[in-house]
Each structure stands twice: as C-alpha cells, then as structure tokens.
Design an enzyme around this catalytic site. Structure first.
Site, mmCIF file in Angstrom:
data_model
loop_
_atom_site.group_PDB
_atom_site.id
_atom_site.type_symbol
_atom_site.label_atom_id
_atom_site.label_comp_id
_atom_site.label_asym_id
_atom_site.label_seq_id
_atom_site.Cartn_x
_atom_site.Cartn_y
_atom_site.Cartn_z
ATOM 1 N N HIS A 417 -2.709 -25.954 -2.072
ATOM 2 C CA HIS A 417 -3.044 -26.440 -0.725
ATOM 3 C C HIS A 417 -2.314 -25.358 0.289
ATOM 4 C CE1 HIS A 417 -3.200 -28.617 3.130
ATOM 5 N NE2 HIS A 417 -4.469 -28.715 2.740
ATOM 6 N N CYS A 747 8.166 14.129 -6.349
ATOM 7 C CA CYS A 747 8.095 12.394 -6.174
ATOM 8 C C CYS A 747 9.530 12.019 -5.724
ATOM 9 C CB CYS A 747 7.983 11.779 -7.686
ATOM 10 S SG CYS A 747 9.299 12.290 -8.875
#
Length: 791
Positions: A417, A747
């Site tokens: 919730h 990279c």
C-alpha cells in the site's frame, strides 16, 4: 434490471453498472478464459442496487447534511465518516435485493458443488481506476464469508465502507461528488491461498515504467498481507519479449522475501482471519516455481494485450488443487500516464553512507525532518513537509501521506500500500527497511534517495542534491552507435527511455560483488576458508541446490536484467575483472588470492581464466553466461575478455570458454576483447583474427601508455586520455579494426567526461561509443555536432 449479474454476463462496457473491478473480472471470464486465464467464479451486485439501498433508507439526506457540516468546518473528518457509516449499518438491504444476493450465493455453491461456499466480498466503485485517480483499496474487503446471513452482513459493511475517512478525503481532494460514486459488490469464490500463496502482478516495472517486464510479488497465505504492506514479499521479474520463445524461461529476477508473517482463515466461523508467524523454512523458500511465475506472466500479458494498457493484477494459488487464479484486474494508473520521452533525473552531489536501505519507490530525492508515527491515531501531530517514518501503511494513512515530503517504512515491498500510494502521490519512499522506526527519531534531519535504482537509501543529515528535466525528443540522431554502460542490475531499468543502441559495457564483477558477495572458489572449495566464512556461506546458499548453483543463478539473472532494457540490441558483458586485492575482499576470498605489490598490472583479467588457481571459478562464469543466452533467452549478450595481454593468452581463454559450452561462433556467440593494453594495439591484426570486436578501455590504456597509476593522487593532473600518445594509440586501433573488418567501440570513461574526446573518436570513425547514463544526453549532442562538422 436485475440486482445481481454473474461474471460471465458482465463485460468491460458495464463499468457504470458494476464498477471497474467487477467489469474487468467479467471481461476476463468472458474473453480470456479460452486463452487459459483462470478466474474464480462469482457474481456482482449492481450500482442500481446500491442506489436503491440509499433511496429506500433515506440516506441521501444524511450524507448531504453530514458532508455540508464537514465542509463548513463544523465537524471533523472522523466524526463525519463515523456518523455516515453508522447510518448505513443501521439501515437494511431491501428485501428484493437481499433475496437476489442469497439466490446468487446458492447458485454459486451449486455450481461448485459446495453448500455454504466460502467467498470474498469486495467493493467495485463506478468511478474506480480513472486516469489520475485510483479508488483501489479505499473500501473494505471481507474474506472467508460463509452463509447467507454472513454474506448480507458483509455486503452492508461493504456499502458503509464507501464512507471511510480515507474515501471521503480522497473524493474531496479529487472533486468527485459523494453521491456520484456508486458501489458494486463482487462476491467471488475464495481460492484456498491460505494453504499456498498469493500476491500481485504489474505488467510493467512499477518504479521506472519500463514496459517490457511483468513484476510479481508473492507471499504465503492470503494476499492482504502483500496489499497492505504487512510483509516483505518475494519479487519476481519476467521479461515479456521472450515469453513466447519455446524452451525459454525469462525470469530475470527472483528475490526471496522475508515473509515473516502470513494470513490464514481463523477457526470458528465466517469472515475471520488470523495473522501468524511463518516458519523458518517458509521464510527461506520461494513461493512460486519458475513455471508458475512464467504462467502468471503469460496471463498478465494476455490481460494487458486484451485491454491495450498496463494492468495491476491480484493472483492467488489454491493449496488444495495447486491451480493459479487471477482474482482482480484493474488498469495501472501511475506509470501508464507518464511520458515515454520526458523524465526527471536526480543526483546526490556527494557520496555518503546510508543509515538504512530498503526498496526504492519512485526515482526522486527528498530531505527534511523525520516524524516517527507508529499508529494512525497519532497522525494529527504530523507536520506538513516532514518525512513520515512508520511500520507500514494502510488506506487510513492516506491523508498524512499526502502531506509528507517522503515516506520510510519498516515493512512492505514495491507492491505494498505504501508503495502504490507513494507512486500515485509522486512522493519518494523507501519501504521494507526492517528498522526505520527503531533507527530514526522524530526531529532528525534525514535525506532519502530513490535515484540509484531499486535500492533506496536513508542518510543522516540534509544532503545536497540536484535534478534535471530531460526531454528525449530534443536529442539528435547520430551515425555513430551510441550505447550505455550499466553495472548495477538494480539500476538497469532506470534509463530505459534513453535511445541507446545497446549496452556497451556490463561489468560482471559488479554483479558478483553486490549480488553474490562470495568468492567463486570459496563456493567450490569451502574446506579452505575459515569456519566463520563457511557458516556464512552455508546461510547465504541454503536456499539453493548447491553453493555453485547460488553463484550461477544469481549471476545469470543479474546479467539478464542488464541485457533487458535495450533488447534486442547487443549487450556486451565483460568477464570478471577484479584485481587480487578486490577478490580477496569477497567472502572467503583471502584463502585464494595472492598478495601482490601492484595488483593493477598483476593476476587479473584473462590471465586468471585458464590458470589452475581460478579456472574452476571461471567455469561458473561460463555456466552463467550459457544460461543467460540459452535458458533465459538473451542471445543479444556478447562476451568480452578484459586485460588480454597476448594473442597466445587469447587462444587459451577461448579454449577454456569452449570447454565450458561457450564456443565462439556457435549459436551466434560473439566474443570481443578489451583494447586496454598497448599490446592490443601493437598486435591488433593478430587479436582481430581471434575476436569479433574491440572495445577500448580508456582508463587502463591511458595508464599503461603513460605509465601512470590511475589511482595516484600525486600524478592525477597528468592522467588524461586526451594526451597525444593515447590518442595515437586509439587512432591506430580503430584503423586496424577497420582494416580487419571487425567492429570497434569505446566503453571507457573518457568520452563521458570529455566531449572533445568524443568528437575526436567520431573523427577517427569509431563504430560505437558507450556512455555512462548520466552523461548520455550531454555527450550525444557533442557526438552529433562532431558528425555535423565532418559533413
């Protein structure tokens, strides 16, 4: 018009009659049953029955008078809600409606071959789950209801729950008229999940909105513990694009939650449940098997495709039959309405050690004073703009959650919730920390960060942070393939919106360090490690068939998660590249690692993979990669070998890979090499014969070209990838790869840090540039500008 309708007589067009939830259940029964989606039988009362109940009992005047007094400030929210609910509970369901409910209940029992069949009684509001408004969870649910009298009592209480304090407050905030919203009641056969498990499923990633996954939460017993955030559930993530591939089970994440409690039927009557502690064995065990996870995911995709939008589902497993069921379906109302091309990125300006961590809800950062509240009766003392710290929340907490800058809870997962409401409100939350209410104190200045992936952190003090709005529509297109570097699987989905053409670098050692934590050789040879480490390893691997399966399973799923966001574009996964001192810090690692004066240029990378001291550990890495490609289905994964010093060493590594089922060229496997040692450039033609591509590691290539320890503070001003010597190395490597007709990219850190270096790479004709995600937007513009300057 009848007062009840069975699900098979209801369609999604009947929302005005039976509310969103019941209309969706009817639609699934009618349209998706043939696709194998299983929904428990049941029926719904109509909205007209509710209106008749209001009219017969003269409740409209009571509601109007009480709401007017509340709006005028003459009555509190609590007094208003209580008075209206008492009026409802003192009323009577009209005889004709009551008779139809009893008849429907009897008919349901006859169909199922049961007398007083146990049912769940749930509300379904006619204004439910609209874009920007979700009424889910605001009304009461009654479980294990048996007998006609108990059913009518539950229906009456369901009607009354339309006027809980939280529901009144929500409608006032959203501008809905209190008499404009009617209530349908769903009466549905109870699945015996008290003997098995239950949970929720979303057809996207609930934090980032990444649309290509199904996210499932699971706990033992009845599902209210998951929905209400009372329990830390299991979490499973399934990659949707590979669900239809034969022989593939694309479960890319499987986390065993604590599951400390479960909700069961109580003995002694209807509509009674009890919460008990789970046994230690249950806490360590995963609720669903892989084939069940995949079945649920396929159902979820069928529902999503049918409705044409992301969905929020509840499921249950019957412990008597072993069958799975979907028990609720409603549209997902938070991520579904967010833009795919605009998002806000948050960053802490400095590093700090967190006080506690939990599941990150949202991607924002917030700071302020903590306010620890353990019971909703204390919420009046909550100051606006504070950070709410509590055990867990339920719908009674919504009014105070709206006033919070952030939320921290002890319990609950990313489908609890607290998580659902925080997302809807746009409030960052860290849930399931386990100890927030005992660690933090009221008045303490704290910062909560949800900006680093799935793990949220709570820091002491008010830390500086920044945010930026990113509009992807403004990004230019480039000829150069622009990719991203991603190390942490928990943050993999955070950047899915970026228009990257794949993952240019996924670091295996990061996954080992964060998800596995144990030295692979310690898993193979536990007799060589200390008793303390052996005990720790036993505890960490006890849920797996063997210690080595622990390594292979966690590594393979971690790699798969990194490969998922940009599938089917390539994901280049670098084999482990720890230095010996870094390996030694893993659990059990000190028993297997030599002490080296300079680990940076020592026993690292390729030299380990064929060496007797590590080759068995390397075999585990290969098993994980083989599983990723063949069992999980990610054939876009490319393997990259780091720190390979000589062509002869490359031959040994490729042979070791082939021995472990990873032969270059088989099943489309490509193998790249890091270009980071000067010998890789000098002998580029020889390395090009053995590999399918190069990827430049600018940090190590700069270090070894200039002879500078990249970690040296004394020499830091001289460490620069833009040095002419380094640039000549890079230029030579690019030219050699083009001559050999193989791909070459970069990279390393340099193009992320230096846009002018990115422009240099474009000028040299590099095929791809892989960037850190937080520098992607800035650098892609530099790349496009450089391409434009070239004409």
């Amino acid at each position: 018009m009848p007062n009840i309708l069975f699900f098979e007589d209801i369609a999604i067009t009947d929302v005005s009659s039976v509310g969103g939830k019941n209309a969706s259940l009817g639609e699934m029964v009618r349209e998706l049953g043939k696709a194998g989606v299983r929904v428990p039988a049941g029926f719904a009362t109509t909205a007209q029955a509710y209106r008749d109940f209001i009219a017969v009992n003269g409740l409209e005047a009571v509601i109007g008078e009480r709401i007017d007094r509340y709006r005028a400030g003459k009555a509190s929210l609590q007094d208003t809600g209580k008075a209206i609910r008492e009026a409802f509970l003192s009323a009577a369901i009209p005889q004709d409606i009551a008779d139809e409910i009893r008849a429907g209940y009897k008919k349901l029992g006859t169909r199922l071959g049961v007398g007083d069949v146990a049912v769940a009684v749930r509300s379904s509001a006619t204004a439910e789950d609209l874009p920007g408004a979700s009424f889910a969870g605001q009304q009461e649910t009654f479980l294990n209801v048996r007998g006609g009298r108990a059913l009518l009592d539950a229906c009456l209480r369901c009607y009354a729950s339309l006027f809980t304090d939280r529901a009144i407050s929500y409608r006032e905030a959203k501008g809905f008229g209190h008499l404009d919203v009617a209530l349908s009641i769903g009466i549905q056969h109870m699945v015996r999940s008290d003997l098995a498990g239950s949970g929720v499923a979303f057809t996207l990633d609930t934090e980032t909105g990444f649309p290509d996954v199904v996210t499932i939460s699971a706990a033992w017993g009845l599902g209210e513990t998951v929905v209400q955030g009372m329990v830390d559930p299991d979490k499973y993530v399934v990659f949707k694009p590979l669900l239809g591939r034969k022989g593939v089970h694309p479960v890319i994440e499987k986390v065993c939650g604590a599951k400390a409690i479960k909700m069961l039927y109580a003995e002694g009557g209807s509509n009674r449940t009890r919460v008990v502690e789970t046994k230690p064995a249950e806490r360590r065990k995963i609720v669903l098997k892989d084939h069940e996870i995949v079945e649920l995911a396929r159902w979820a995709v069928s529902v999503e495709v049918h409705y044409g939008r992301p969905m929020d589902l509840e499921w249950a497993k019957d412990g008597e039959t072993g069958l799975l069921y979907l028990v609720q379906a409603r549209p997902e109302t938070v991520q579904a309405i967010r833009s795919r091309t605009r998002f806000r990125a948050y960053h802490l300006k400095a590093k700090a050690l967190p006080l506690i961590t939990g599941a990150a809800i949202g991607s924002a950062i917030a700071s302020g004073e903590a306010c620890v509240i353990r019971d909703p009766s204390e919420i009046e003392a909550f100051p606006d703009g504070a950070i709410l710290v509590t055990g867990n929340t339920d719908p009674d907490w919504v009014p105070v959650m709206k006033r919070a800058a952030g939320i921290v809870t002890d319990h609950g997962g990313n489908t609890s919730h607290a998580a659902i409401v925080s997302r809807e409100l746009g409030v960052p939350a860290v849930v399931g920390t386990g100890k927030s209410t005992s660690t933090l104190r009221t008045g303490q200045h704290i910062t909560i960060s949800c900006a680093s992936g799935e793990t949220g952190a709570v820091y002491d003090g008010l830390l500086a942070f920044e945010s930026e709005e990113i509009d992807l529509n403004t990004l230019p297109e480039t000829r150069t393939q622009v990719m991203v570097n991603i190390a942490d699987p928990s943050a993999a989905f955070q950047w899915w919106r970026l228009p990257a053409m794949g993952v240019g670098l996924a670091r295996m050692e990061f996954i080992i360090n964060n998800l596995i934590k144990i030295h692979p050789m310690a898993l193979l040879c536990p007799e060589r490690v200390s008793e303390e480490d052996r005990r720790l390893i036993r505890d960490m691997t006890s849920d797996y068939a063997s210690p080595t399966e622990y390594f292979v399973d966690r590594l393979s799923r971690g790699i798969a998660k990194l490969a998922a966001p940009y599938y089917p574009h390539p994901a280049i996964v670098r084999l482990s590249d720890f230095k010996t001192n870094e390996y030694a810090h893993l659990i059990g690692g000190s028993a297997f690692e030599p002490r080296e004066e300079n680990p940076m240029i020592g026993f690292r990378g390729a030299s380990r993979y064929y060496d007797e001291r590590y080759r068995e550990g390397f075999a585990l890495e290969c098993r994980a990669l083989k599983r990723v490609r063949e069992e999980l289905g990610f054939d876009n994964v490319i393997v990259m070998v780091p720190f390979c010093r000589t062509p002869g060493e490359a031959d040994k590594v490729l042979a070791a890979m082939a021995e472990n089922g990873l032969a270059r060229g088989e099943n489309g496997l490509q193998v790249y090499v890091m270009c980071e040692v000067p010998s890789n450039v000098i002998l580029a033609d020889e390395f090009a014969k053995r590999f399918d591509g190069f990827s430049i590691g600018s940090n190590d290539l700069t270090q070894l070209t200039l002879g500078i320890d990249r970690d040296s503070d004394l020499l830091a001003p001289m460490f620069d990838a833009r040095d002419e010597a380094v640039k000549r190395m890079v230029s030579q490597a690019i030219a050699a790869c083009h001559t050999a007709s193989i791909k070459i990219g970069i990279c390393g850190q340099a193009p992320s840090d230096h846009p002018d270096f990115a422009a240099f790479l474009v000028g040299e004709g590099i095929d791809s540039i892989s960037l850190n995600p937080d520098s992607f937007v800035r650098t892609i513009s530099s790349i496009a500008a450089a391409e434009g300057a070239e004409g």
